[in-house]
Each structure stands twice: as C-alpha cells, then as structure tokens.
Design an enzyme around this catalytic site. Structure first.
Site, PDB file in Angstrom:
ATOM      1  CB  CYS A  17     -32.013  -3.591  29.917  1.00 25.45           C
ATOM      2  SG  CYS A  17     -30.298  -3.492  30.372  1.00 25.45           S
ATOM      3  CG  HIS A  46     -23.605  -3.712  39.717  1.00 28.75           C
ATOM      4  ND1 HIS A  46     -23.922  -2.410  39.858  1.00 28.75           N
ATOM      5  CD2 HIS A  46     -22.322  -3.835  39.769  1.00 28.75           C
ATOM      6  CE1 HIS A  46     -22.785  -1.589  39.954  1.00 28.75           C
ATOM      7  NE2 HIS A  46     -21.864  -2.451  39.898  1.00 28.75           N
ATOM      8  CB  CYS A 104     -25.243   0.383  28.404  1.00 30.34           C
ATOM      9  SG  CYS A 104     -26.962   0.567  27.978  1.00 30.34           S
ATOM     10  CD  GLU A 134     -25.276   5.025  34.102  1.00 31.84           C
ATOM     11  OE1 GLU A 134     -25.953   6.241  33.985  1.00 31.84           O
ATOM     12  OE2 GLU A 134     -25.854   4.121  34.594  1.00 31.84           O
ATOM     13  CB  SER A 276     -27.783  -6.611  36.557  1.00 32.58           C
ATOM     14  OG  SER A 276     -27.521  -5.440  35.905  1.00 32.58           O
TER      15      SER A 276
END
Length: 331
Positions: A17, A46, A104, A134, A276
C-alpha cells in the site's frame, strides 16, 4: 504425464500500500543520503523479505533506542510505519538522536482523531488487537487512563467506561471491516452517545484488499494469502477468504511454505497479498504452481489504487534509481 489444469484467481489490489511504499522509500533514501548504517526501530513493515533486503543495504533493526551505540548517534534512526508512542521521539531527543518518522499518514490520522476525542473531554475507546505495534503507538498518544482497548464483540458487551455519556472511538487501521462493524454496533447499542471519528479509521488499502478477496473467494478450493504471521491485515485476509466461501485459506510467507499435499485435486486457487508483502513473492508462488499445474491466471480486480504519500521533507531531494524503485515497489 500432463499437468492437471488449474485456475489461479489473482486478486487486485494486493500487496504494498502507499504507507508501506513510503516507509520503505524512507529507509532506502536515508541510506543513500547518510550512508550505512541507518537504524530502524522495530520492523519497518511486517515482512521478513523486506526487512532482510534492507539489512543487506545497510539498515540495522533494533527493538529500542538504547541499542544504538553512542558512536552512531549522528546516523538516522527511523520509526516504523505502524507508529510509535509519544515517549519514543521524546527519548530520541533526550539521546540527541537524529530521527525520521515513517509512520503511515493514515495511522497518524487515527492518532489525531484519538487526541481530538480526548481534547473534547471524551474517554477514547480503541478497537484493535492488544500488543500490536499500531495499538501500542495509538494508546501512547494519550495520557494514561484516557483510552480503553476493546478487541471483540464480547469485550464490547461487558465494557464498563468511566463515563458512558462521554465516549469516542477509533480503530486500528488493519482490522476486518465486517468484524469491526459488529464491535461498533454493540458499543453504540450500549452507549448511544458514542462519538465516531470524523473519518473511517480502517484504511483504504485494508478495505480494498478485503473486498477483492471477498469477491474472489466463492468457488475457490484454496486461497493463499501472502504475508507474515505478525501482519494483522494479512491475517484478516485469511479470515475474510474463509467467511466468503473458500474451502481452505492459509497464510504463507514464501512458496516453500505451501503444503502441496493440501493442493491435490484443487481446480481454482485464489491468491492475494497483505499490504506489506512484495509482488516478487506473489510471482514466486505463481511460478511454483506453474511447475506443478497447467495454470491459467485469472485477474480478479476490483478498484485501482492511486494513493501516493510523500516521504519526509528531509529526503525529498534524494534521487531514486530504477533499481531503487524496483526494490521499493517490491518487484
């Protein structure tokens, strides 16, 4: 003997992404600008293939900042795409480290949403998975005691907030869209004054990949998700494929992890990749199937992703070669 026929239903979008692409770019650009070593706190994303590729270029991954030797304090240290608690950049400043934040932008948006809830006097409910980087980073944006973690519908059914009339929620960006709806509905049923964030917290890439898998899964004898065991969005794709009708769904990091005994008799296999996972591994897996089957690739595309996140201002002047871009893009 002739190879048995097989249809490989290849999902799109899949793989990297914009947030992952940006994070990898930051490490590559920092290495070009400052030379090795460049330190990275935790896995930048990851995926072991990506991490090992960056290590080969001169990146050193550490768990905590104190592991960086004093003689390298002038070298950059980069924070991972998952985000970090406020205490981490504070610690970096105390140690006089030069740091770059690869969080991000969509995770940073969740941080801002949570802080806005708290600033307006709401207790923050974070929907996410305990222990995920996160979640640790988002909870670390707020004063201790001002945020509660809710993981499941069952948690939501028994959650007891300090003030039921002053609640705001945010979510981890990589959750199952359908499962999260259930948690939110249960919370709203119990706490009608619960305030939603200004925008959806689950990121576009998570939503798009889940929707593509959901559409491709019916009729699949097996569904392979390329991704790491510690990748939340990849694990959710496995669950989505099973719920949507795939007879079996497994997470694999590389082609050698495929259990070919379980592929006996399959005629349609779905393939997708977590945010990822680089495209080079998807291609490796397709070739592994072609060695064993007369495989036809059928594209199962849903939407085209055009998002692009700029890298840190300090690195925008550094040029990337064609080889650099191929690595950054996972090709």
């Amino acid at each position: 003997m002739p190879k048995p026929p097989l249809t490989l239903r290849l999902c799109g979008p899949r793989g990297f992404c914009a947030g992952v692409d940006r994070a990898i770019q930051i490490v590559v650009l920092a290495l070009k600008e400052h030379g090795a070593p460049v330190y990275v706190r935790h896995e930048i994303v990851h995926n072991r293939y990506v991490v090992e590729g960056l290590e080969a270029k001169g990146a050193i991954f550490v768990k905590e900042l104190h592991e960086i030797p004093p003689e390298h304090h002038a070298q950059p240290v980069i924070f991972s795409a998952h985000g970090v608690p406020k205490s981490v950049p504070e610690d970096a400043e105390l140690r006089k480290l030069f740091y770059l934040d690869a969080t991000c932008p969509l995770v940073s948006k969740v941080h801002k949403q949570a802080m806005r809830h708290q600033r307006l006097g709401r207790h923050v409910v974070l929907i996410g998975h305990a222990g995920h980087p996160e979640v640790i980073g988002t909870m670390g944006q707020l004063p201790e005691g001002s945020v509660s973690l809710v993981e499941t519908v069952e948690d939501a059914a028994v959650y007891m907030p300090p003030d039921p009339d002053n609640l705001g929620f945010v979510t981890q960006t990589t959750l199952s869209v359908d499962d999260t709806k259930g948690v939110i509905l249960k919370l709203m049923e119990r706490f009608p004054n619960l305030t939603a964030p200004a925008a959806d917290s689950i990121c576009y890439a998570t939503t798009n990949r889940q929707e593509a898998v959901k559409q491709a899964a019916p009729g699949c004898d097996a569904f392979l998700i390329v991704g790491a065991p510690n990748s939340s969005n990849s694990r959710r794709l496995v669950e989505v494929a099973l719920k949507a009708g795939a007879k079996q769904s497994v997470l694999v990091q590389r082609a050698y992890e495929i259990d070919w005994e379980t592929m006996r008799g399959v005629r349609t296999v779905g393939i997708s990749a977590g945010a990822s996972a680089p495209e080079v591994i998807v291609n490796e897996i397709i070739e592994a199937f072609r060695e064993r089957f007369d495989a036809t690739v059928e594209l199962a595309d849903t939407v085209e992703e055009t998002e692009n996140f700029l890298v840190s201002r300090e690195l925008r002047h550094v040029p990337l070669t064609t080889a650099d871009m191929a690595f950054v893009n996972g090709d």
